[in-house]
Design an enzyme around this catalytic site. Structure first.
Site, short mmCIF file in Angstrom:
data_model
loop_
_atom_site.label_atom_id
_atom_site.label_comp_id
_atom_site.label_asym_id
_atom_site.label_seq_id
_atom_site.Cartn_x
_atom_site.Cartn_y
_atom_site.Cartn_z
N ASP A 1 -10.64 1.07 -3.91
CA ASP A 1 -10.40 2.51 -3.95
C ASP A 1 -11.17 3.24 -5.05
OD1 ASP A 1 -8.63 2.86 -1.79
OD2 ASP A 1 -6.95 2.12 -2.98
N GLU B 103 1.60 -0.58 -5.09
CA GLU B 103 0.45 0.26 -5.43
C GLU B 103 0.99 1.59 -5.96
OE1 GLU B 103 -3.45 2.52 -3.55
OE2 GLU B 103 -1.63 2.24 -2.37
N ASP C 106 0.84 -1.20 0.00
CA ASP C 106 0.00 0.00 0.00
C ASP C 106 0.88 1.26 0.00
OD1 ASP C 106 -2.66 1.24 0.34
OD2 ASP C 106 -1.86 1.86 2.27
#
Length: 537
Positions: free
Chosen positions: A344, A278, A249
């Site tokens: 997201d 990410e 992340d």
């Protein structure tokens, strides 16, 4: 050197071979399946409750999904065609999303076994891995890993090494002891009296770790993260019992120097493990320099939405895809996680109802009163299947956000995180409520089955037609040629004469191995598509 236009002879990472064969499925465990009601939070919402009429704030809802629920549904995932699971964070945390970890050492009790964390953590020293135990919640994860591997699948865990919860024991110690804390150099403290600290994106609920240009400022924090990495990649010293990699992340918010050192550790434990960053924008440097094996291919998502949803010209779409392919070595291109949506973003089928928006922007009613949150129409689902066909046959590893295959729709967070739909857990009786779209699920199974053909996993890519509503390309491998013909128009279209790189043309003797409803070798339905195959020659 490869034969066609995607064959740039450039250096770059070479991910493990299994990544090019992957069909990814992303799961937010708390919203996937409640396999053990005894671990549910006391304020859990009924799984079948009407999403729109529940009074509790959506961001705070808990539904009781857990790791046991994932174990129960591995057969479902295998039948769908999934070969690799990517789980959103599962470590102990106060939230449903768990990007605010209280402790990387232990699985959240609500996902494992109730009451385990406090008992275990009180007997451990955060800085001494020899004191760390595997509690009952942790053993549920180890069981899941065993079951996943027994099914021939891989499993990757999501983690944020950038920030944690204020309830993290190290942060609690800093609050209590200030500069005298053993962890005083772990966090970005901007003032001691009064105590102030930096939170991720300004959120006080996610204090960030302190960093330097080279990595983390604290050597003990670096050692702690390394120990956590070993714990889950080789529990009990056995890499075969551990996870197959990590999704990282906000990876670009941690200095590259740390990732270089950490990636060496990961590969030393398991050379077949992968690291997925990410990175939402151009990411070739992160991969070429060896920080990560792969990235979530949000650039693929952006280009695809602009074409299939927003109506970007076909030639422009082809050019953008070509540019994206040229950013990476061919082995990396074949392994990139090709996604449309995630935790997201808004759901891709809802995005189809809302053209003209920047990707992942203005995609909730709170930010955009004109955002259409209505139930998708049959035409919306037909267009979704066309996108699924492209996703399964284009170079790269398709990634499905849980529930896309059964028709879940919704705007961005929190609406994209609705509980998974199961036929034994149908929702409320309101006609416009989400329920399993059985025809959609059956079509997804057929489309993902195309990935069993090596030509779609490893074949060269050749752009054949990118004109008007038609987008046509070939995948070629070891004498096998597959041609995919897509019609983006809302009107039927005839298939023109299609010339191959060797000068031959598609002929009636080619085998039709898949067609969206109403499409065949001669004509395509609106938003239709067909896959043709020839062996030999």
């Amino acid at each position: 050197m490869r034969r066609f236009e995607n064959s740039l002879d450039r250096a770059g990472a070479k991910p493990p071979d299994w990544t090019r064969e992957a069909v990814w499925y992303q799961i937010m465990v708390e919203r996937f399946r409640d396999g053990d009601p005894s671990n549910n939070p006391p304020d859990s919402v009924a799984w079948t409750a009407d999403w729109e009429s529940i009074p509790a704030p959506e961001f705070r809802r808990r539904y009781g999904g857990d790791l046991q629920g994932v174990i129960e549904k591995l057969d479902y995932l295998a039948e769908l065609g999934v070969t690799a699971l990517y789980l959103n964070p599962i470590f102990h945390s106060p939230s449903h999303h768990k990007y605010d970890a209280i402790d990387y050492r232990h699985v959240d009790d609500c996902l494992g076994v109730a009451g385990e964390y406090e008992r275990t953590a009180s007997a451990e020293d955060l800085l001494d891995p020899d004191t760390w135990l595997f509690n009952a919640s942790d053993r549920v994860l180890l069981e899941l890993i065993r079951e996943v591997h027994a099914c021939g699948m891989r499993i990757v865990l999501d983690v944020s090494f950038n920030h944690v919860s204020p309830r993290h024991p190290a942060f609690q110690d800093v609050r209590a002891h200030g500069r005298q804390s053993r962890f005083a150099d772990w966090f970005e403290v901007v003032g001691w009296e009064p105590f102030e600290y930096e939170g991720w994106a300004g959120f006080g609920g996610m204090p960030v770790f302190r960093k330097t240009a080279a990595g983390f400022a604290s050597p003990t924090l670096r050692d702690h993260i390394f120990a956590v990495t070993r714990r889950w990649m080789a529990p009990g010293g056995d890499p075969s019992a551990g996870i197959d990699g990590w999704r990282l992340d906000v990876a670009n918010e941690i200095p590259p120097g740390f990732w270089r050192e950490w990636s060496a550790l990961v590969k030393s434990i398991n050379p077949e493990a992968i690291m997925i960053g990410e990175i939402w924008d151009q990411a070739d440097d992160w991969v070429d320099e060896g920080y990560f094996d792969l990235v979530m291919n949000y650039e693929f998502a952006k280009a695809s939405v602009e074409f299939f949803v927003d109506g970007r010209p076909t030639a422009k779409f082809a050019q953008r895809l070509q540019s994206l392919r040229h950013r990476y070595s061919w082995p990396v291109t074949l392994g990139l996680q090709n996604l449309y949506d995630s935790h997201d973003t808004d759901r891709i089928v809802s995005r189809l109802r809302n053209p003209g928006l920047p990707y992942d922007s203005m995609n909730t009613p709170a930010r955009n009163p004109d955002y259409d949150v209505a139930k998708p129409t049959p035409d919306d689902y037909r267009r979704l299947l066309q996108m699924a066909l492209f996703q399964a046959t284009y170079p790269g590893a398709p990634m499905i956000w849980y529930g896309t295959e059964v028709g879940i729709w919704g705007a961005d967070d929190p609406h994209t995180r609705k509980p998974m739909l199961w036929q034994d857990l149908e929702p409320c009786e309101r006609p416009e409520a989400n329920r399993v779209e059985k025809d959609l699920l059956a079509a997804y199974r057929e489309i993902l089955a195309l990935r069993k053909l090596p030509v779609f996993r490893e074949g060269d890519y050749v752009q054949l037609v990118a004109d008007g509503p038609l987008f046509v390309y070939a995948r070629i491998l070891d004498g096998v040629t597959a041609v995919v013909v897509l019609n983006r128009s809302d009107k039927p279209a005839s298939i023109p004469m299609i010339a191959l790189p060797n000068g031959e043309s598609i002929s009636p003797d080619w085998q039709t191995i898949y067609g969206l409803p109403g499409s065949n070798q001669e004509q395509l339905e609106a938003h239709g598509g067909v896959v043709l195959l020839r062996e030999g020659g």
